[in-house]
Enzyme design. Sequence first.
Site, PDB file in Angstrom:
ATOM      1  CE  LYS A  13      -2.384  -0.907   3.746  1.00  0.00           C
ATOM      2  NZ  LYS A  13      -1.478  -2.081   4.145  1.00  0.00           N
ATOM      3  NE  ARG A  88      -3.841  -1.087   9.974  1.00  0.00           N
ATOM      4  CZ  ARG A  88      -2.635  -0.578   9.512  1.00  0.00           C
ATOM      5  NH1 ARG A  88      -2.697   0.776   8.954  1.00  0.00           N
ATOM      6  NH2 ARG A  88      -1.602  -1.271   9.313  1.00  0.00           N
ATOM      7  NE  ARG A 127       7.173  -2.873   5.672  1.00  0.00           N
ATOM      8  CZ  ARG A 127       5.856  -2.560   5.746  1.00  0.00           C
ATOM      9  NH1 ARG A 127       5.346  -2.311   4.645  1.00  0.00           N
ATOM     10  NH2 ARG A 127       5.367  -2.442   6.898  1.00  0.00           N
ATOM     11  NE  ARG A 160       6.878   0.102  10.146  1.00  0.00           N
ATOM     12  CZ  ARG A 160       5.519   0.283   9.518  1.00  0.00           C
ATOM     13  NH1 ARG A 160       5.457   0.544   8.302  1.00  0.00           N
ATOM     14  NH2 ARG A 160       4.461  -0.394  10.188  1.00  0.00           N
ATOM     15  NE  ARG A 171       2.100  -4.066  11.517  1.00  0.00           N
ATOM     16  CZ  ARG A 171       3.078  -3.700  10.233  1.00  0.00           C
ATOM     17  NH1 ARG A 171       4.297  -4.109  10.091  1.00  0.00           N
ATOM     18  NH2 ARG A 171       2.631  -2.902   9.481  1.00  0.00           N
TER      19      ARG A 171
END
Length: 218
Positions: A13, A88, A127, A160, A171
């Site tokens: 996203k 969300r 990531r 992160r 998550r």
Amino acid sequence: MYVILLGAPGAGKGTQAVTVAKALGLAHVSSGDLFREAQAKGAELGLLAKSYMEKGQLVPDEVTVKMVLERLGAADCAKGAILDGFPRTLDQAKALDVALAARGQRIDKVAYIKVSTDELLSRLGGRWICRNCQAPYHVKNLPPKVAGKCDTCGGELYQRADDSMETAKKRLDVYFAQTAPLIDYYKKAGNLVELDGEGEIDSVGRALVEALQTGVRS
Ligand code: AMP
């Protein structure tokens, strides 16, 4: 034009929102980035959000909705925005509908970027993000030209805390329990488009821009 990018953490996203915002000349509003900016500034909102983010949980709706609606009231959102990471929950989606309706606006399109769970876990684990401009990279799928440095601004890349495998799994659980029901919500509203998010980044981006440019309600 108001567009929501819907999909699990790791679906792309953030990456695609940047492309779409540029192509369509819209503001990019990322709730996760807003929380991270508040944290970087040491603001109260950031401290509150940190405790939830670290555990892979959602920040309470009340706080999140207020923050995003304030952001949508800024001048650069007057012509519309790409919403990335918001809504969300169903309550967030409903609050957004009510707030936009009060301004005589509405959500034009919701693009649901579909990616398998295995692929999501592999993406989240590899990531890296630019500390300066938030551009995302991936060790395998999208490595920076110079290790540890952002291609765009030269900023330092970091991983992160909530991208650790344990938090990434949490998550995803939260996504399936609380966010996935939004797919049906927007399907019923008649403005959902589904896209395969497992292709090359550029081709997913092109398909996304095309889907948003065609058939947008006026
Ligand atoms: P993201 O950068 O979109 O993956 O968001 C990072 C984290 O920020 C999430 O795991 C949540 O803890 C929090 N967050 C971001 N957007 C929302 C939202 N719409 N509702 C609640 N929490 C959010």
